[in-house]
Write an enzyme that holds these catalytic residues in place. Structure first.
Site: not given
Ligand code: NI
Length: 167
Positions: A46, A91
């Protein structure tokens, strides 16, 4: 299409708040395509526009094994959530760090897609985690914000050291 530089923690630009997209035009579509390319190149699942220093409410996600299920959320909004679940998160803006974070187990999200069409999606598992993580980015929030101040400080030090070395 082009690969965009991804901001890394503790870059203050990651604290910017994204603005809603007013019209999904060719410019927005180009940003979406660049974001997908950047995400795939970095082997991420993402990416939020804030991470590539675009202050707009745009998220791209692909949690499929084959990397062929593109999901684009423009102006995403979580309309309902259910339960709680903890899972390890990472992340692209905090490379090499994985920590368990608690999120809603199931969510319903409303958004506009790349074609400018409003849709609603129910998600659980990795997709639900990913959507919540990316929406946080649009609000200037990072997953390390959920950790203890001590842990976050340690991660910050480690990141600064790595960034210094990479220069
Ligand atoms: Ni992230």
């Amino acid at each position: 299409m082009s690969i965009l530089p991804v901001l890394e923690f503790p870059d203050p630009q990651l604290r910017n708040i994204a603005k809603p997209v007013l019209h999904v035009d060719s410019k927005i579509k180009a940003i979406v395509d660049d974001m997908f390319e950047t995400m795939y190149e970095a082997h991420g699942v993402g990416l939020a526009a804030i991470q590539v220093n675009v202050k707009l409410q745009i998220i791209v996600i692909d949690v499929s094994e084959e990397k062929n299920e593109r999901l684009c959320f423009i102006n995403p909004e979580i309309v309902s959530e259910f339960g709680q679940e903890e899972s390890d998160e990472g992340c692209l803006s905090v490379p090499g760090v994985f920590e368990p974070i608690q999120r809603a187990e199931k969510i319903t999200v409303k958004a506009t897609n790349r074609e400018g069409i409003l849709f609603e999606l129910e998600a659980d598992g990795l997709l639900a985690v990913c959507i919540q993580h990316e929406i946080d980015h649009l609000n200037g929030k990072l997953f390390v914000d959920y950790l203890s101040p001590l842990k976050r400080q340690r991660i910050k030090k480690k990141m600064l050291k790595l960034q210094k070395r990479d220069k």
